[in-house]
Design a protein around this motif. Sequence first.
Motif, PDB file in Angstrom:
ATOM      1  N   ASP A 147       0.834  -1.203   0.000  1.00  0.00           N
ATOM      2  CA  ASP A 147       0.000   0.000   0.000  1.00  0.00           C
ATOM      3  C   ASP A 147       0.869   1.254   0.000  1.00  0.00           C
ATOM      4  O   ASP A 147       0.610   2.205  -0.737  1.00  0.00           O
ATOM      5  CB  ASP A 147      -0.928   0.020   1.216  1.00  0.00           C
ATOM      6  CG  ASP A 147      -1.953  -1.104   1.202  1.00  0.00           C
ATOM      7  OD1 ASP A 147      -2.259  -1.629   0.114  1.00  0.00           O
ATOM      8  OD2 ASP A 147      -2.434  -1.458   2.294  1.00  0.00           O
ATOM      9  N   GLY A 206       2.527   1.715  -3.377  1.00  0.00           N
ATOM     10  CA  GLY A 206       1.625   1.991  -4.484  1.00  0.00           C
ATOM     11  C   GLY A 206       1.503   0.866  -5.493  1.00  0.00           C
ATOM     12  O   GLY A 206       0.814   1.012  -6.500  1.00  0.00           O
ATOM     13  N   ALA A 207       2.159  -0.270  -5.253  1.00  0.00           N
ATOM     14  CA  ALA A 207       2.113  -1.419  -6.160  1.00  0.00           C
ATOM     15  C   ALA A 207       2.686  -2.622  -5.427  1.00  0.00           C
ATOM     16  O   ALA A 207       3.442  -2.462  -4.464  1.00  0.00           O
ATOM     17  CB  ALA A 207       2.925  -1.132  -7.416  1.00  0.00           C
ATOM     18  N   PRO A 261       9.848   5.129  -2.483  1.00  0.00           N
ATOM     19  CA  PRO A 261       9.028   6.294  -2.159  1.00  0.00           C
ATOM     20  C   PRO A 261       9.210   6.649  -0.671  1.00  0.00           C
ATOM     21  O   PRO A 261       9.395   5.746   0.158  1.00  0.00           O
ATOM     22  CB  PRO A 261       7.596   5.826  -2.440  1.00  0.00           C
ATOM     23  CG  PRO A 261       7.745   4.680  -3.395  1.00  0.00           C
ATOM     24  CD  PRO A 261       9.053   4.028  -3.043  1.00  0.00           C
TER      25      PRO A 261
END
Length: 79
Positions: A12, A15-16, A35
Motif C-alpha cells: 500500500d 503503491g504497487a 518512495p
Amino acid sequence: MITVVLLGRLADLGGAPTLSLPAPLDWAGLQAALPPALAEAVKNSRNRIAVNGVLLAEKTDLHAGDGAEIALLPPVSGG
C-alpha cells in the motif's frame, strides 16, 4: 534491474505489489530509491528483508545485483 516485492501494508505504501529498481543495491541505496513513506516504514525493525528467498539477519547486509529479487516483509499478524 532488481525486482522489489512488497507485501501487506508495504505494498500500500509503495503503491504497487512490485517495483523495479536499477542494480546494484545496498541498504542505503534501497532506502534512497523507495518512495518516502515506504522508505520510512522499512526502517522499522519489525519489517524484514529477504534477497532471493533468503531472510537477512541485518538489513545492512543487503547487497543485491542485477536480476535479484528483494522482498520487503511486514510483521505477520494472526488470529
